[in-house]
Scaffold this motif. Structure first.
Motif, PDB file in Angstrom:
ATOM      1  N   ASP A  29      -4.569   5.053  -2.163  1.00  0.00           N
ATOM      2  CA  ASP A  29      -5.834   5.561  -2.677  1.00  0.00           C
ATOM      3  C   ASP A  29      -6.893   4.501  -2.367  1.00  0.00           C
ATOM      4  O   ASP A  29      -7.012   3.491  -3.080  1.00  0.00           O
ATOM      5  CB  ASP A  29      -5.722   5.813  -4.187  1.00  0.00           C
ATOM      6  CG  ASP A  29      -6.983   6.384  -4.799  1.00  0.00           C
ATOM      7  OD1 ASP A  29      -8.080   6.206  -4.215  1.00  0.00           O
ATOM      8  OD2 ASP A  29      -6.869   6.984  -5.880  1.00  0.00           O
ATOM      9  N   VAL A  30      -7.637   4.725  -1.295  1.00  0.00           N
ATOM     10  CA  VAL A  30      -8.593   3.736  -0.793  1.00  0.00           C
ATOM     11  C   VAL A  30      -9.617   3.360  -1.863  1.00  0.00           C
ATOM     12  O   VAL A  30      -9.907   2.177  -2.072  1.00  0.00           O
ATOM     13  CB  VAL A  30      -9.293   4.248   0.489  1.00  0.00           C
ATOM     14  CG1 VAL A  30     -10.405   3.306   0.920  1.00  0.00           C
ATOM     15  CG2 VAL A  30      -8.281   4.438   1.596  1.00  0.00           C
ATOM     16  N   ASP A  31     -10.155   4.357  -2.556  1.00  0.00           N
ATOM     17  CA  ASP A  31     -11.166   4.081  -3.581  1.00  0.00           C
ATOM     18  C   ASP A  31     -10.600   3.214  -4.699  1.00  0.00           C
ATOM     19  O   ASP A  31     -11.249   2.263  -5.139  1.00  0.00           O
ATOM     20  CB  ASP A  31     -11.718   5.387  -4.163  1.00  0.00           C
ATOM     21  CG  ASP A  31     -12.555   6.158  -3.161  1.00  0.00           C
ATOM     22  OD1 ASP A  31     -13.096   5.534  -2.221  1.00  0.00           O
ATOM     23  OD2 ASP A  31     -12.664   7.388  -3.316  1.00  0.00           O
ATOM     24  N   ALA A  32      -9.401   3.543  -5.163  1.00  0.00           N
ATOM     25  CA  ALA A  32      -8.802   2.789  -6.262  1.00  0.00           C
ATOM     26  C   ALA A  32      -8.460   1.359  -5.839  1.00  0.00           C
ATOM     27  O   ALA A  32      -8.725   0.407  -6.592  1.00  0.00           O
ATOM     28  CB  ALA A  32      -7.543   3.498  -6.771  1.00  0.00           C
ATOM     29  N   ILE A  33      -7.915   1.194  -4.652  1.00  0.00           N
ATOM     30  CA  ILE A  33      -7.537  -0.149  -4.170  1.00  0.00           C
ATOM     31  C   ILE A  33      -8.797  -0.999  -3.960  1.00  0.00           C
ATOM     32  O   ILE A  33      -8.844  -2.164  -4.365  1.00  0.00           O
ATOM     33  CB  ILE A  33      -6.720  -0.065  -2.862  1.00  0.00           C
ATOM     34  CG1 ILE A  33      -5.402   0.674  -3.092  1.00  0.00           C
ATOM     35  CG2 ILE A  33      -6.477  -1.449  -2.280  1.00  0.00           C
ATOM     36  CD1 ILE A  33      -4.439  -0.012  -4.022  1.00  0.00           C
ATOM     37  N   GLY A  72      -1.822   1.207  10.848  1.00  0.00           N
ATOM     38  CA  GLY A  72      -0.428   1.188  10.422  1.00  0.00           C
ATOM     39  C   GLY A  72      -0.061  -0.045   9.629  1.00  0.00           C
ATOM     40  O   GLY A  72       1.120  -0.278   9.344  1.00  0.00           O
ATOM     41  N   GLU A  73      -1.056  -0.817   9.246  1.00  0.00           N
ATOM     42  CA  GLU A  73      -0.824  -2.031   8.466  1.00  0.00           C
ATOM     43  C   GLU A  73      -0.549  -1.715   6.999  1.00  0.00           C
ATOM     44  O   GLU A  73       0.187  -2.430   6.332  1.00  0.00           O
ATOM     45  CB  GLU A  73      -2.077  -2.915   8.548  1.00  0.00           C
ATOM     46  CG  GLU A  73      -1.811  -4.293   9.035  1.00  0.00           C
ATOM     47  CD  GLU A  73      -3.107  -5.089   9.070  1.00  0.00           C
ATOM     48  OE1 GLU A  73      -3.157  -6.096   8.340  1.00  0.00           O
ATOM     49  OE2 GLU A  73      -4.031  -4.719   9.812  1.00  0.00           O
ATOM     50  N   PHE A  74      -1.197  -0.651   6.508  1.00  0.00           N
ATOM     51  CA  PHE A  74      -1.042  -0.226   5.119  1.00  0.00           C
ATOM     52  C   PHE A  74      -0.503   1.196   5.089  1.00  0.00           C
ATOM     53  O   PHE A  74      -0.689   1.958   6.040  1.00  0.00           O
ATOM     54  CB  PHE A  74      -2.390  -0.270   4.378  1.00  0.00           C
ATOM     55  CG  PHE A  74      -3.099  -1.596   4.407  1.00  0.00           C
ATOM     56  CD1 PHE A  74      -2.417  -2.794   4.226  1.00  0.00           C
ATOM     57  CD2 PHE A  74      -4.463  -1.652   4.610  1.00  0.00           C
ATOM     58  CE1 PHE A  74      -3.079  -4.010   4.244  1.00  0.00           C
ATOM     59  CE2 PHE A  74      -5.145  -2.857   4.628  1.00  0.00           C
ATOM     60  CZ  PHE A  74      -4.450  -4.040   4.443  1.00  0.00           C
ATOM     61  N   ARG A  75       0.116   1.530   3.993  1.00  0.00           N
ATOM     62  CA  ARG A  75       0.672   2.879   3.823  1.00  0.00           C
ATOM     63  C   ARG A  75      -0.431   3.932   3.883  1.00  0.00           C
ATOM     64  O   ARG A  75      -1.534   3.712   3.394  1.00  0.00           O
ATOM     65  CB  ARG A  75       1.387   2.998   2.477  1.00  0.00           C
ATOM     66  CG  ARG A  75       2.634   2.173   2.375  1.00  0.00           C
ATOM     67  CD  ARG A  75       3.403   2.430   1.093  1.00  0.00           C
ATOM     68  NE  ARG A  75       2.668   3.161   0.074  1.00  0.00           N
ATOM     69  CZ  ARG A  75       2.562   2.772  -1.196  1.00  0.00           C
ATOM     70  NH1 ARG A  75       3.144   1.674  -1.605  1.00  0.00           N
ATOM     71  NH2 ARG A  75       1.894   3.492  -2.066  1.00  0.00           N
ATOM     72  N   GLU A  76      -0.099   5.081   4.423  1.00  0.00           N
ATOM     73  CA  GLU A  76      -1.067   6.173   4.547  1.00  0.00           C
ATOM     74  C   GLU A  76      -1.436   6.803   3.217  1.00  0.00           C
ATOM     75  O   GLU A  76      -2.506   7.395   3.091  1.00  0.00           O
ATOM     76  CB  GLU A  76      -0.521   7.258   5.478  1.00  0.00           C
ATOM     77  CG  GLU A  76      -0.544   6.856   6.931  1.00  0.00           C
ATOM     78  CD  GLU A  76      -0.105   7.990   7.846  1.00  0.00           C
ATOM     79  OE1 GLU A  76      -0.259   9.175   7.460  1.00  0.00           O
ATOM     80  OE2 GLU A  76       0.376   7.681   8.937  1.00  0.00           O
ATOM     81  N   ASP A  77      -0.553   6.693   2.225  1.00  0.00           N
ATOM     82  CA  ASP A  77      -0.804   7.359   0.947  1.00  0.00           C
ATOM     83  C   ASP A  77      -1.583   6.491  -0.047  1.00  0.00           C
ATOM     84  O   ASP A  77      -1.723   6.863  -1.212  1.00  0.00           O
ATOM     85  CB  ASP A  77       0.513   7.829   0.321  1.00  0.00           C
ATOM     86  CG  ASP A  77       1.447   6.671  -0.027  1.00  0.00           C
ATOM     87  OD1 ASP A  77       1.276   5.559   0.521  1.00  0.00           O
ATOM     88  OD2 ASP A  77       2.359   6.885  -0.849  1.00  0.00           O
ATOM     89  N   LYS A 105     -13.641  -0.812   1.375  1.00  0.00           N
ATOM     90  CA  LYS A 105     -13.010   0.473   1.698  1.00  0.00           C
ATOM     91  C   LYS A 105     -12.780   0.601   3.201  1.00  0.00           C
ATOM     92  O   LYS A 105     -11.737   1.090   3.640  1.00  0.00           O
ATOM     93  CB  LYS A 105     -13.868   1.640   1.205  1.00  0.00           C
ATOM     94  CG  LYS A 105     -13.874   1.809  -0.290  1.00  0.00           C
ATOM     95  CD  LYS A 105     -14.805   2.957  -0.680  1.00  0.00           C
ATOM     96  CE  LYS A 105     -14.959   3.086  -2.169  1.00  0.00           C
ATOM     97  NZ  LYS A 105     -15.898   4.184  -2.527  1.00  0.00           N
ATOM     98  N   SER A 106     -13.752   0.172   3.978  1.00  0.00           N
ATOM     99  CA  SER A 106     -13.634   0.244   5.430  1.00  0.00           C
ATOM    100  C   SER A 106     -12.471  -0.613   5.934  1.00  0.00           C
ATOM    101  O   SER A 106     -11.722  -0.191   6.819  1.00  0.00           O
ATOM    102  CB  SER A 106     -14.951  -0.206   6.068  1.00  0.00           C
ATOM    103  OG  SER A 106     -14.847  -0.213   7.461  1.00  0.00           O
ATOM    104  N   ILE A 107     -12.324  -1.793   5.363  1.00  0.00           N
ATOM    105  CA  ILE A 107     -11.212  -2.667   5.751  1.00  0.00           C
ATOM    106  C   ILE A 107      -9.881  -1.986   5.440  1.00  0.00           C
ATOM    107  O   ILE A 107      -8.951  -1.979   6.262  1.00  0.00           O
ATOM    108  CB  ILE A 107     -11.304  -4.027   5.022  1.00  0.00           C
ATOM    109  CG1 ILE A 107     -12.513  -4.816   5.521  1.00  0.00           C
ATOM    110  CG2 ILE A 107     -10.017  -4.829   5.199  1.00  0.00           C
ATOM    111  CD1 ILE A 107     -12.848  -6.041   4.679  1.00  0.00           C
ATOM    112  N   ILE A 108      -9.781  -1.389   4.275  1.00  0.00           N
ATOM    113  CA  ILE A 108      -8.535  -0.728   3.870  1.00  0.00           C
ATOM    114  C   ILE A 108      -8.260   0.480   4.769  1.00  0.00           C
ATOM    115  O   ILE A 108      -7.126   0.670   5.228  1.00  0.00           O
ATOM    116  CB  ILE A 108      -8.588  -0.332   2.380  1.00  0.00           C
ATOM    117  CG1 ILE A 108      -8.665  -1.600   1.520  1.00  0.00           C
ATOM    118  CG2 ILE A 108      -7.368   0.519   2.000  1.00  0.00           C
ATOM    119  CD1 ILE A 108      -9.044  -1.348   0.068  1.00  0.00           C
TER     120      ILE A 108
END
Length: 176
Positions: A152-156, A145-150, A135-138
């Motif tokens: 879902d950190v928990d789900a990914i 700005g590497e990943f989209r802001e929207d 989760k911290s990495i995500i």
């Protein structure tokens, strides 16, 4: 390091391999004696019980795997590189496992979930720590700005852990 400390460490290291391959229920004190070459009295000089050996052995095995994750991730600069490095730890699991017998967190959690609550609790803590690392990495990737802001950190993170550890692993951390 004193001889007694080296002996204790030897018992922990060998027992970690045995427990990770055979499980807690499938490992006897005689198995530990045979694999360490240390007699029962010598084992009991360092540990009060099989439970104590199992807990120490689990801590050792899980710390070995956690350090492999940390080392792989720390070599990378970007969040996407860290995610790929995370998966590479298990890339060649058949020929080069992070620890003999597979993932000690998963093995221990699955085997001990209804038989050894303290051991199961430690395994769940370890799995949650790995999930938190993901989760911290995500989150870092979103912030950079590497990943989209929207996202879902928990789900990914849960999905990524599922890819590494499978259904049993994710069930043990509460994602079904």
């Amino acid at each position: 390091m004193k001889k007694g400390d080296r002996t204790r460490e030897h018992i922990i290291m060998k027992s970690a391999e045995i427990f990770n391959q055979r499980g807690y229920a499938g490992t006897s004190l005689n198995d530990i004696i045979a694999d360490t070459g240390i007699q029962k009295g010598g084992i009991y000089r360092h540990f009060a019980s099989k439970d104590e050996i199992a807990l120490e052995a689990y801590n050792y095995a899980s710390s070995m795997v956690a350090s492999k994750f940390s080392e792989a991730v720390d070599r990378e600069q970007s969040a996407s590189g860290k995610l790929v490095a995370f998966f590479r730890v298990y890339e060649n699991v058949v020929n080069d496992p992070p620890f003999i017998g597979g993932c000690p967190m998963q093995n221990t959690a699955v085997e001990s979930d209804d038989t050894h609550l303290e051991l199961c609790g430690q395994a769940r803590q370890g799995m949650h720590a790995i999930l938190d690392m993901m989760k911290s990495i995500i989150r870092d990737g979103i912030q950079a700005g590497e990943f989209r802001e929207d996202l879902d950190v928990d789900a990914i993170a849960s999905f990524a852990i599922f890819l590494v550890g499978g259904r049993d692993f994710t069930q043990q951390v509460g994602w079904r």
